[in-house]
Design a protein around this motif. Sequence first.
Motif, short mmCIF file in Angstrom:
data_model
loop_
_atom_site.label_atom_id
_atom_site.label_comp_id
_atom_site.label_asym_id
_atom_site.label_seq_id
_atom_site.Cartn_x
_atom_site.Cartn_y
_atom_site.Cartn_z
N PHE A 53 36.89 44.39 32.80
CA PHE A 53 37.23 45.80 32.64
C PHE A 53 38.43 46.17 33.48
CE2 PHE A 53 32.88 45.40 31.37
CZ PHE A 53 32.78 46.25 30.28
N GLY A 54 39.12 47.23 33.06
CA GLY A 54 40.28 47.74 33.77
C GLY A 54 39.88 48.56 34.98
N ILE A 55 40.90 49.08 35.67
CA ILE A 55 40.70 49.88 36.88
C ILE A 55 40.65 51.35 36.49
CG2 ILE A 55 41.74 50.55 39.08
CD1 ILE A 55 43.13 47.83 39.10
N GLY A 56 39.88 52.12 37.23
CA GLY A 56 39.90 53.57 37.08
C GLY A 56 38.69 54.11 36.35
N VAL A 57 38.75 55.44 36.13
CA VAL A 57 37.68 56.16 35.47
C VAL A 57 37.58 55.69 34.02
CG1 VAL A 57 36.83 58.43 34.79
CG2 VAL A 57 38.03 58.14 36.96
N GLY A 58 36.38 55.46 33.58
CA GLY A 58 36.16 55.04 32.20
C GLY A 58 36.34 53.55 31.98
N GLN A 59 36.81 52.84 32.93
CA GLN A 59 37.03 51.39 32.91
C GLN A 59 36.88 50.78 31.51
OE1 GLN A 59 34.29 49.88 35.82
NE2 GLN A 59 35.53 50.58 37.52
N ARG A 60 37.98 50.73 30.80
CA ARG A 60 37.97 50.19 29.45
C ARG A 60 37.96 48.66 29.48
NH1 ARG A 60 41.51 53.24 25.46
NH2 ARG A 60 42.23 51.10 25.21
N PRO A 61 37.32 48.04 28.48
CA PRO A 61 37.35 46.58 28.42
C PRO A 61 38.77 46.10 28.14
CG PRO A 61 36.04 47.50 26.62
CD PRO A 61 36.52 48.64 27.43
N ILE A 62 39.19 45.05 28.86
CA ILE A 62 40.56 44.56 28.65
C ILE A 62 40.63 43.10 28.21
CG2 ILE A 62 41.64 46.21 30.21
CD1 ILE A 62 41.72 43.97 32.33
N GLU A 63 39.57 42.33 28.50
CA GLU A 63 39.66 40.91 28.16
C GLU A 63 38.27 40.29 28.06
OE1 GLU A 63 43.18 37.96 29.34
OE2 GLU A 63 41.87 38.42 31.03
N VAL A 64 38.14 39.35 27.13
CA VAL A 64 36.90 38.59 26.95
C VAL A 64 37.12 37.20 27.54
CG1 VAL A 64 35.26 37.63 25.28
CG2 VAL A 64 36.32 39.86 24.85
N HIS A 65 36.11 36.70 28.26
CA HIS A 65 36.19 35.37 28.89
C HIS A 65 34.95 34.56 28.54
CE1 HIS A 65 39.42 36.42 31.78
NE2 HIS A 65 38.87 37.62 31.76
N VAL A 66 35.10 33.25 28.61
CA VAL A 66 33.94 32.35 28.58
C VAL A 66 33.31 32.45 29.96
CG1 VAL A 66 33.22 29.92 28.46
CG2 VAL A 66 34.99 30.78 26.90
N GLY A 67 31.99 32.43 30.06
CA GLY A 67 31.32 32.53 31.36
C GLY A 67 31.81 31.47 32.32
N GLY A 68 32.04 31.89 33.56
CA GLY A 68 32.51 30.96 34.58
C GLY A 68 34.02 30.76 34.59
N CYS A 69 34.76 31.50 33.79
CA CYS A 69 36.22 31.38 33.76
C CYS A 69 36.80 31.72 35.13
CB CYS A 69 36.82 32.28 32.68
SG CYS A 69 38.63 32.28 32.67
N TYR A 70 37.67 30.86 35.62
CA TYR A 70 38.26 31.09 36.93
C TYR A 70 39.22 32.28 36.94
CZ TYR A 70 42.59 29.01 35.21
OH TYR A 70 43.74 28.74 34.51
N ALA A 71 39.70 32.69 35.78
CA ALA A 71 40.68 33.77 35.71
C ALA A 71 40.03 35.15 35.64
CB ALA A 71 41.59 33.56 34.50
N ALA A 72 38.73 35.21 35.41
CA ALA A 72 38.05 36.52 35.32
C ALA A 72 38.03 37.16 36.70
CB ALA A 72 36.63 36.33 34.80
N ARG A 73 38.38 38.43 36.74
CA ARG A 73 38.43 39.15 38.01
C ARG A 73 37.07 39.76 38.33
NH1 ARG A 73 43.51 40.19 35.63
NH2 ARG A 73 45.15 39.13 36.79
N LYS A 74 37.02 40.54 39.39
CA LYS A 74 35.74 41.10 39.88
C LYS A 74 35.14 42.15 38.95
CE LYS A 74 36.65 40.29 44.74
NZ LYS A 74 36.78 40.89 46.06
N ARG A 75 35.96 42.87 38.23
CA ARG A 75 35.44 43.95 37.37
C ARG A 75 34.99 43.34 36.04
NH1 ARG A 75 40.16 44.95 39.25
NH2 ARG A 75 41.14 44.79 37.23
N GLN A 76 33.82 42.78 36.03
CA GLN A 76 33.32 42.08 34.84
C GLN A 76 31.85 42.35 34.63
OE1 GLN A 76 32.30 37.78 35.78
NE2 GLN A 76 34.17 38.07 36.96
N ARG A 77 31.40 42.05 33.42
CA ARG A 77 29.99 42.21 33.08
C ARG A 77 29.63 41.14 32.07
NH1 ARG A 77 29.48 47.62 30.89
NH2 ARG A 77 29.93 46.71 28.90
N PRO A 78 28.46 40.52 32.21
CA PRO A 78 28.04 39.55 31.20
C PRO A 78 27.77 40.25 29.87
CG PRO A 78 26.36 39.79 32.92
CD PRO A 78 27.50 40.66 33.29
N ILE A 79 28.11 39.58 28.79
CA ILE A 79 27.87 40.12 27.46
C ILE A 79 27.26 39.03 26.58
CG2 ILE A 79 29.65 41.90 27.57
CD1 ILE A 79 31.50 40.03 25.98
N THR A 80 26.70 39.45 25.45
CA THR A 80 26.11 38.49 24.51
C THR A 80 27.21 37.91 23.62
OG1 THR A 80 25.75 40.15 22.80
CG2 THR A 80 23.97 39.84 24.44
#
Length: 121
Positions: free
Chosen positions: A67-94
């Motif tokens: 997710f992005g920074i700020g109010v409303g934090q919009r989704p910005i990128e999908v990653h495979v679980g455990g991706c080293y490039a995923a930043r802290k603002r993340q959530r697991p998804i199905t």
Amino acid sequence: MIRNAGHALEHIYDLPPDLLRLRTLRTWHAMWVVRINEAIAAAEQREREKRQGEERRPPTPDWIMEFGIGVGQRPIEVHVGGCYAARKRQRPITREQAVAALDEGIRACIRCRPDTELGVL
């Protein structure tokens, strides 16, 4: 042969014959045994904590939404679980949520390539 205070020691590992030096050696070694035991206990505690941390760590999710920074934090990128490039603002998804997000135009990580993993190109 080692000479010390009029007493000859045959080998470096021989003990001095007088009571004062023997007691001094015993005290010195007893202090080191205490320090060594404390170091062993600390190392064992660190190992226990490490093992417990690994046992309690939640499993790596299959898919992650970043997710992005700020109010409303919009989704910005999908990653495979455990991706080293995923930043802290993340959530697991199905898997279904990941496919839907990619279909909606949310960017796929160029490093872990979730679009390829999901068969969505």
